[in-house]
Design a protein around this motif. Structure first.
Motif, PDB file in Angstrom:
ATOM      1  N   LYS A  55      -9.368  64.187  67.542  1.00 46.33           N
ATOM      2  CA  LYS A  55      -9.073  65.487  68.118  1.00 46.33           C
ATOM      3  C   LYS A  55      -9.544  66.740  69.220  1.00 46.33           C
ATOM      4  O   LYS A  55      -9.675  68.163  69.347  1.00 46.33           O
ATOM      5  CB  LYS A  55      -9.149  66.056  66.816  1.00 46.33           C
ATOM      6  N   SER A  56      -9.822  65.909  70.024  1.00 45.24           N
ATOM      7  CA  SER A  56     -11.372  66.044  71.229  1.00 45.24           C
ATOM      8  C   SER A  56     -10.402  65.337  72.475  1.00 45.24           C
ATOM      9  O   SER A  56      -9.568  63.901  72.546  1.00 45.24           O
ATOM     10  CB  SER A  56     -11.744  65.782  71.325  1.00 45.24           C
ATOM     11  N   PRO A  75     -12.287  70.137  68.572  1.00 47.53           N
ATOM     12  CA  PRO A  75     -12.724  71.407  66.809  1.00 47.53           C
ATOM     13  C   PRO A  75     -14.057  71.931  67.340  1.00 47.53           C
ATOM     14  O   PRO A  75     -14.970  71.882  67.748  1.00 47.53           O
ATOM     15  CB  PRO A  75     -12.755  70.229  65.967  1.00 47.53           C
ATOM     16  N   LEU A  76     -13.725  73.155  66.401  1.00 53.75           N
ATOM     17  CA  LEU A  76     -14.831  74.412  66.732  1.00 53.75           C
ATOM     18  C   LEU A  76     -15.320  74.356  65.440  1.00 53.75           C
ATOM     19  O   LEU A  76     -14.636  73.963  64.671  1.00 53.75           O
ATOM     20  CB  LEU A  76     -13.850  75.771  66.730  1.00 53.75           C
ATOM     21  N   ASN A  82      -7.824  76.012  61.244  1.00 53.34           N
ATOM     22  CA  ASN A  82      -7.454  74.695  62.215  1.00 53.34           C
ATOM     23  C   ASN A  82      -7.879  75.040  63.368  1.00 53.34           C
ATOM     24  O   ASN A  82      -6.678  76.003  64.316  1.00 53.34           O
ATOM     25  CB  ASN A  82      -6.150  74.353  62.074  1.00 53.34           C
ATOM     26  N   VAL A  83      -8.915  75.210  64.021  1.00 55.23           N
ATOM     27  CA  VAL A  83      -9.732  76.240  65.396  1.00 55.23           C
ATOM     28  C   VAL A  83     -10.305  75.084  66.673  1.00 55.23           C
ATOM     29  O   VAL A  83     -10.954  74.305  65.834  1.00 55.23           O
ATOM     30  CB  VAL A  83     -10.674  77.403  64.984  1.00 55.23           C
ATOM     31  N   CYS A  84      -9.300  74.960  67.297  1.00 52.23           N
ATOM     32  CA  CYS A  84     -10.271  74.174  68.422  1.00 52.23           C
ATOM     33  C   CYS A  84     -10.674  75.526  69.915  1.00 52.23           C
ATOM     34  O   CYS A  84     -10.637  76.823  69.838  1.00 52.23           O
ATOM     35  CB  CYS A  84      -9.144  73.461  69.349  1.00 52.23           C
ATOM     36  N   PHE A 117      -3.632  71.834  66.283  1.00 52.53           N
ATOM     37  CA  PHE A 117      -4.494  72.948  65.874  1.00 52.53           C
ATOM     38  C   PHE A 117      -3.535  74.900  66.129  1.00 52.53           C
ATOM     39  O   PHE A 117      -2.701  75.121  66.829  1.00 52.53           O
ATOM     40  CB  PHE A 117      -5.693  73.316  67.336  1.00 52.53           C
ATOM     41  N   GLU A 118      -4.262  75.509  64.982  1.00 47.27           N
ATOM     42  CA  GLU A 118      -3.294  76.322  65.263  1.00 47.27           C
ATOM     43  C   GLU A 118      -3.889  77.719  66.620  1.00 47.27           C
ATOM     44  O   GLU A 118      -3.633  78.975  66.848  1.00 47.27           O
ATOM     45  CB  GLU A 118      -3.078  77.675  63.771  1.00 47.27           C
TER      46      GLU A 118
END
Length: 163
Positions: A55-56, A75-76, A82-84, A117-118
């Motif tokens: 996811k990165s 990802p945060l 769902n935040v990057c 991601f949203e």
């Protein structure tokens, strides 16, 4: 620097040392504190490994084998939803004002969306005005406080974008 020899591509192990140097040089050039910013991140010296999570992703700008900038998404951590985070987006002077920042943003945001991601979050410093203008132009809006705990306590401009 001809546009024909400029490539935005995924980072490789061979790029790790160059991108770490680029990021640290830019931070020093801009007068950023060495603590509470990306300057002191251990991840700078092993970027390929840091962004190896599915996811990165981290991208570099390569001009005939010379890395002149980069940016990534991950990802945060410690945030619900769902935040990057757009991370470590820095460019040497020769890359600035050429449109490469916009292209890099597009590349990162398209990948973030493709990964599901949203929202995309970022942190920066108030005197990085060119970067802040680019973020706003791309649809990022300001937040009143940080999201999560990135460890970058010196960065006091927080922005987010719905993807």
């Amino acid at each position: 620097m001809s546009k024909d020899n400029i490539v935005i591509r995924e980072i490789t192990k061979a790029d790790d040392k160059q991108i770490a140097t680029v990021i640290r040089e830019v931070l020093v050039e801009l007068g950023a504190p060495k603590v509470g910013t990306a300057y002191e991140d251990a991840a700078l010296d092993c970027m390929t490994e840091t962004y190896s999570n599915p996811k990165s992703k981290y991208y570099v700008i390569d001009v005939d084998g010379k890395i002149i900038g980069g940016a990534g998404i991950a990802p945060l951590d410690t945030v619900e939803g769902n935040v990057c985070e757009l991370q470590k987006m820095y460019f040497l002077p020769e890359a600035r004002g050429t449109g490469l920042g916009s292209k890099m943003m597009q590349t990162c945001l398209e990948k973030a969306k493709a990964l599901g991601f949203e929202h995309c979050y970022l942190e920066t410093l108030p005197y990085m005005t060119s970067a802040t203008k680019l973020y706003a132009k791309t649809g990022f809006t300001h937040l009143d406080k940080p999201l999560g705990n990135t460890g970058h306590y010196s960065c006091n401009v927080w922005m987010i974008k719905t993807l």
